[in-house]
Structures are given as C-alpha cells and as structure tokens.
Design a protein around this motif. Structure first.
Motif, PDB file in Angstrom:
ATOM      1  N   GLY A 187       0.828  -1.194   0.000  1.00  0.00           N
ATOM      2  CA  GLY A 187       0.000   0.000   0.000  1.00  0.00           C
ATOM      3  C   GLY A 187       0.860   1.240   0.000  1.00  0.00           C
ATOM      4  O   GLY A 187       1.746   1.391  -0.845  1.00  0.00           O
ATOM      5  N   ASP A 188       0.650   2.104   0.953  1.00  0.00           N
ATOM      6  CA  ASP A 188       1.427   3.340   1.055  1.00  0.00           C
ATOM      7  C   ASP A 188       2.890   3.024   1.385  1.00  0.00           C
ATOM      8  O   ASP A 188       3.183   2.286   2.331  1.00  0.00           O
ATOM      9  CB  ASP A 188       0.824   4.234   2.141  1.00  0.00           C
ATOM     10  N   LEU A 189       3.810   3.578   0.603  1.00  0.00           N
ATOM     11  CA  LEU A 189       5.245   3.328   0.796  1.00  0.00           C
ATOM     12  C   LEU A 189       6.001   4.607   1.111  1.00  0.00           C
ATOM     13  O   LEU A 189       7.207   4.703   0.867  1.00  0.00           O
ATOM     14  CB  LEU A 189       5.833   2.658  -0.450  1.00  0.00           C
ATOM     15  N   SER A 190       5.313   5.581   1.663  1.00  0.00           N
ATOM     16  CA  SER A 190       5.973   6.860   1.970  1.00  0.00           C
ATOM     17  C   SER A 190       7.010   6.716   3.077  1.00  0.00           C
ATOM     18  O   SER A 190       7.888   7.579   3.221  1.00  0.00           O
ATOM     19  CB  SER A 190       4.935   7.920   2.345  1.00  0.00           C
ATOM     20  N   ASN A 191       6.941   5.630   3.864  1.00  0.00           N
ATOM     21  CA  ASN A 191       7.921   5.419   4.926  1.00  0.00           C
ATOM     22  C   ASN A 191       8.807   4.215   4.619  1.00  0.00           C
ATOM     23  O   ASN A 191       9.129   3.410   5.489  1.00  0.00           O
ATOM     24  CB  ASN A 191       7.221   5.203   6.278  1.00  0.00           C
ATOM     25  N   ALA A 192       9.208   4.085   3.346  1.00  0.00           N
ATOM     26  CA  ALA A 192      10.036   2.943   2.940  1.00  0.00           C
ATOM     27  C   ALA A 192      11.165   3.403   2.026  1.00  0.00           C
ATOM     28  O   ALA A 192      11.079   4.451   1.374  1.00  0.00           O
ATOM     29  CB  ALA A 192       9.187   1.891   2.234  1.00  0.00           C
ATOM     30  N   ASP A 193      12.230   2.601   2.006  1.00  0.00           N
ATOM     31  CA  ASP A 193      13.315   2.741   1.039  1.00  0.00           C
ATOM     32  C   ASP A 193      13.249   1.536   0.112  1.00  0.00           C
ATOM     33  O   ASP A 193      12.820   0.456   0.524  1.00  0.00           O
ATOM     34  CB  ASP A 193      14.690   2.754   1.714  1.00  0.00           C
ATOM     35  N   ALA A 194      13.711   1.720  -1.127  1.00  0.00           N
ATOM     36  CA  ALA A 194      13.728   0.609  -2.073  1.00  0.00           C
ATOM     37  C   ALA A 194      15.107   0.483  -2.713  1.00  0.00           C
ATOM     38  O   ALA A 194      15.769   1.483  -3.002  1.00  0.00           O
ATOM     39  CB  ALA A 194      12.668   0.797  -3.154  1.00  0.00           C
ATOM     40  N   TYR A 195      15.510  -0.773  -2.933  1.00  0.00           N
ATOM     41  CA  TYR A 195      16.758  -1.091  -3.626  1.00  0.00           C
ATOM     42  C   TYR A 195      16.402  -2.005  -4.793  1.00  0.00           C
ATOM     43  O   TYR A 195      15.788  -3.054  -4.600  1.00  0.00           O
ATOM     44  CB  TYR A 195      17.750  -1.757  -2.670  1.00  0.00           C
ATOM     45  N   LEU A 196      16.776  -1.591  -6.004  1.00  0.00           N
ATOM     46  CA  LEU A 196      16.369  -2.281  -7.222  1.00  0.00           C
ATOM     47  C   LEU A 196      17.571  -2.726  -8.031  1.00  0.00           C
ATOM     48  O   LEU A 196      18.586  -2.038  -8.086  1.00  0.00           O
ATOM     49  CB  LEU A 196      15.535  -1.361  -8.121  1.00  0.00           C
ATOM     50  N   CYS A 197      17.431  -3.843  -8.711  1.00  0.00           N
ATOM     51  CA  CYS A 197      18.403  -4.232  -9.725  1.00  0.00           C
ATOM     52  C   CYS A 197      17.754  -5.245 -10.660  1.00  0.00           C
ATOM     53  O   CYS A 197      17.159  -6.229 -10.207  1.00  0.00           O
ATOM     54  CB  CYS A 197      19.661  -4.835  -9.111  1.00  0.00           C
ATOM     55  N   GLY A 198      17.849  -4.975 -11.952  1.00  0.00           N
ATOM     56  CA  GLY A 198      17.259  -5.871 -12.927  1.00  0.00           C
ATOM     57  C   GLY A 198      17.265  -5.229 -14.292  1.00  0.00           C
ATOM     58  O   GLY A 198      17.910  -4.196 -14.504  1.00  0.00           O
ATOM     59  N   PRO A 199      16.543  -5.803 -15.246  1.00  0.00           N
ATOM     60  CA  PRO A 199      16.491  -5.238 -16.597  1.00  0.00           C
ATOM     61  C   PRO A 199      15.959  -3.800 -16.551  1.00  0.00           C
ATOM     62  O   PRO A 199      15.088  -3.478 -15.735  1.00  0.00           O
ATOM     63  CB  PRO A 199      15.516  -6.169 -17.326  1.00  0.00           C
ATOM     64  N   PRO A 200      16.485  -2.916 -17.423  1.00  0.00           N
ATOM     65  CA  PRO A 200      16.028  -1.516 -17.413  1.00  0.00           C
ATOM     66  C   PRO A 200      14.516  -1.340 -17.467  1.00  0.00           C
ATOM     67  O   PRO A 200      13.982  -0.499 -16.730  1.00  0.00           O
ATOM     68  CB  PRO A 200      16.733  -0.925 -18.643  1.00  0.00           C
ATOM     69  N   PRO A 201      13.749  -2.110 -18.283  1.00  0.00           N
ATOM     70  CA  PRO A 201      12.297  -1.913 -18.273  1.00  0.00           C
ATOM     71  C   PRO A 201      11.666  -2.191 -16.911  1.00  0.00           C
ATOM     72  O   PRO A 201      10.731  -1.505 -16.500  1.00  0.00           O
ATOM     73  CB  PRO A 201      11.800  -2.910 -19.332  1.00  0.00           C
ATOM     74  N   MET A 202      12.190  -3.204 -16.198  1.00  0.00           N
ATOM     75  CA  MET A 202      11.677  -3.495 -14.861  1.00  0.00           C
ATOM     76  C   MET A 202      11.953  -2.339 -13.916  1.00  0.00           C
ATOM     77  O   MET A 202      11.084  -1.919 -13.137  1.00  0.00           O
ATOM     78  CB  MET A 202      12.322  -4.771 -14.322  1.00  0.00           C
ATOM     79  N   CYS A 203      13.172  -1.804 -13.966  1.00  0.00           N
ATOM     80  CA  CYS A 203      13.540  -0.698 -13.084  1.00  0.00           C
ATOM     81  C   CYS A 203      12.701   0.542 -13.382  1.00  0.00           C
ATOM     82  O   CYS A 203      12.246   1.230 -12.459  1.00  0.00           O
ATOM     83  CB  CYS A 203      15.028  -0.389 -13.221  1.00  0.00           C
ATOM     84  N   ASP A 204      12.480   0.829 -14.660  1.00  0.00           N
ATOM     85  CA  ASP A 204      11.663   1.993 -15.023  1.00  0.00           C
ATOM     86  C   ASP A 204      10.235   1.834 -14.515  1.00  0.00           C
ATOM     87  O   ASP A 204       9.644   2.776 -13.963  1.00  0.00           O
ATOM     88  CB  ASP A 204      11.669   2.192 -16.538  1.00  0.00           C
ATOM     89  N   ALA A 205       9.671   0.640 -14.693  1.00  0.00           N
ATOM     90  CA  ALA A 205       8.307   0.397 -14.227  1.00  0.00           C
ATOM     91  C   ALA A 205       8.236   0.462 -12.706  1.00  0.00           C
ATOM     92  O   ALA A 205       7.256   0.968 -12.138  1.00  0.00           O
ATOM     93  CB  ALA A 205       7.823  -0.959 -14.728  1.00  0.00           C
ATOM     94  N   ALA A 206       9.271  -0.040 -12.030  1.00  0.00           N
ATOM     95  CA  ALA A 206       9.282  -0.016 -10.572  1.00  0.00           C
ATOM     96  C   ALA A 206       9.382   1.414 -10.050  1.00  0.00           C
ATOM     97  O   ALA A 206       8.728   1.764  -9.054  1.00  0.00           O
ATOM     98  CB  ALA A 206      10.446  -0.854 -10.053  1.00  0.00           C
TER      99      ALA A 206
END
Length: 336
Positions: A292-311
């Motif tokens: 749901g609401d992620l205003s109090n979260a950090d995210a770490y991403l790694c993967g294909p560029p389209p996945m990262c853009d969508a994320a």
C-alpha cells in the motif's frame, strides 16, 4: 597525461582536479567522490549534469542518454566529458550521504575459483582476489574481458571480505558472459577494477525496506539481504523477485534461511510466463498487489532496465520519494 583543471560541483560546493585525458566521472572516482552513475559508457543518462561554466568535450555517446537539444542547452554526460579548462557543473542527481564516502577504484588481479550454473542461463562466478579490494555491500566492479581492452560491470553478491561472488546471466554473443559457457575455468586469471555504485544500504532503521530484483539483478540485492541477516534488523523487509518460469528461480533455500534471521521478512517470487505455486504476473504488478502506502520505505532495485523503469513509476505512485529509490543502471552489451 594532459593538463589538469579544477572541477567544481554545485550546489554541493565540492571541488576536484581532472586531467584532460580522463573523464570527469573517472576523476571524481579517483578522488573518492561518488557521483551518480550507471553504465559509464554514455548509454544511460544517470550522470547527466548541467555545465554552468567552462570548456569541455565529450566522447561518443547515445542520443538516448543525451538528446541533441539537451546538449545544445548545456547538459553533459560526466562519463563522457573531458575538461579543457576549469569547469563549474551543476549536479542534477546526487546523494549527499554518498558523495564523499566513495572508495577510490583500484585494479586487482584475481583467480577464478569456481564457475557454477545456477539456472539454465545464470552462472555463479567466484573469484579469489590477489590483493585487498575494499568495497561496500551492494557495489559492483568492472571485469576485464581477457585479451582485450573491454570491461563489463557486475555486482558482488556478498558482503566485503573473502572471495568475490557474482551472479551473471549468459547472453548470446556476450563479450564476457559468453565465456561462462565453458571457456572460463578455475585457475584462470581475471583483472577487476572498482568499486563503483551507489546501491548501498542507507542507515534508516525507522523505514521499511523493499528489495526488488529480476534475473541476475539478484546479486546486489542478495548481498544486501546477506548483510542484513548478518547484523540483524527490525525493519519490515520484503524481497520481490521476478522470473519468467519456475526454472529461472534459484537460491530459494538460502533466501529462506536468511529470512529466519530477520524480525519481519517475506520473500515473494513471481512468474510472468508460467502458472504455478508462486505469484503470477510481472514483478511490479505483484508489488502493486502486496504493498500500500510506501511513503515510509526505502527501495533497492536491480534488474532489466524496463523493470527498473516500471518499478520507479510504481513506487513513486505509492508515495515513496524518488531520492529513496536506489539502483545502479546497467546496459546489456552483446558485442561479439
């Protein structure tokens, strides 16, 4: 070596010295200044900045990373720019916490310890360094393609100390990954250079953690998870991993074991092209269903560029500030 010039970065007021023969980005790395970057080859725009004053020239780059009209307006790619006078550069994307915490890159000779298949197209490569290579969990190094002047970037899958472990997807025609199909053997010598990258865990014990990976993007996220398990954390931590089919999933037992050492952890694998006992759909669709609401979260991403853009689009829509979404953008090279 060419003439040397002063480079001042605004609005942070940091100054470095750059030789005409090196890019501004490499000069910053050499002096421990960790600028935002991705491919380091003029392909991804992560290091795009604005030239306020001074004379520079850029090596060849992709107009997908920097459009012609942007170049005419004064935007530059620091991974391609060479200073031919003192420069004043306005940084567009930067992380004040990381800027002065960089580790100057070094070249280190290593020996191949193991080449192990993880799936039908992902291989675990383990290297034994001949000298110390300090880095921070979540960072990456460049590995030199044997017998050439080419380098390829790969994230370490473990915390610092001991052998270097990589999870690499084999691509048809891959200049380095193609060697993992039987050409590279234990005992072979490889040179690595680094560290690079800003996908380093920030100290924010009051915020939740979203770990998101696809394919060989597992590597730096697994490194973060291993680090969290070693130190323990009370943060709500969710690890979402996207794959096409069940045969693309790997290291499930280790991830489950690591999760038992965390106070509030769940691993959510998802399959985009096959029904089965796991979540169905693109990994961003699965995150959307679970979070749901992620205003109090950090995210770490790694993967294909389209996945990262969508994320990026999804996470910001759920209230997460973009400056708390951390990733290193890579491009896929399949030069023969």
């Amino acid at each position: 070596m060419g003439d040397k010039h002063r480079i001042r970065f605004e609005p942070v007021g940091i100054e470095i010295e750059a030789d005409e023969d090196e890019t501004v980005l490499d000069a910053a790395f050499r002096q421990g200044v960790q600028l935002m970057h991705g491919c380091k080859e003029g392909q991804c725009s992560s290091c795009k900045s604005f030239l306020l004053d001074g004379d520079q020239q850029m090596e060849r780059y992709s107009t997908f990373a920097l459009a012609d009209y942007e170049s005419e307006e004064g935007y530059v790619l620091l991974c391609r720019a060479h200073a031919y006078g003192d420069l004043t550069v306005e940084l567009i994307n930067y992380d004040e916490e990381m800027l002065l915490s960089g580790i100057p890159p070094r070249e280190v000779a290593t020996t191949v310890a193991a080449v192990e298949p993880m799936t039908h197209d992902i291989v675990r490569l383990t290297l034994t360094p001949g000298d110390e290579l300090p880095y921070r969990t979540g960072q990456y190094v460049d590995i030199q393609v044997p017998g050439s002047g080419h380098w390829r970037s790969f994230s370490m899958a473990q915390a610092p100390g001991g052998p270097l472990e990589f999870l690499i997807k084999r691509y048809p025609g891959g200049l380095f990954s193609g060697l993992l199909d039987g050409s590279l053997h234990p005992g072979d010598a490889l040179t690595v250079k680094g560290p690079y990258g800003t996908c380093v865990l920030r100290d924010a014990p009051d915020r939740e953690l979203i770990l998101l990976a696809g394919g060989a993007g597992m590597a730096p996220i697994l490194a973060q998870l291993r680090g969290l398990a070693a130190t323990g954390t009370g943060r709500r931590t969710r690890f979402y991993y996207g794959a096409r089919t069940a045969r693309d999933l790997f290291l499930l037992d280790e991830i489950a074991e690591l999760g038992t050492r965390l106070a509030d952890f769940a691993f959510v694998p998802a399959l985009s092209e096959e029904a089965g006992p796991y979540e169905q759909g693109l990994i961003t669709e699965v995150v959307d269903r679970h979070e749901g609401d992620l205003s109090n979260a950090d995210a770490y991403l790694c993967g294909p560029p389209p996945m990262c853009d969508a994320a990026l689009e999804l996470l910001t829509a759920k209230g997460m500030p973009e400056e708390r979404i951390f990733l290193d953008r890579f491009t896929t090279s399949t030069d023969t």
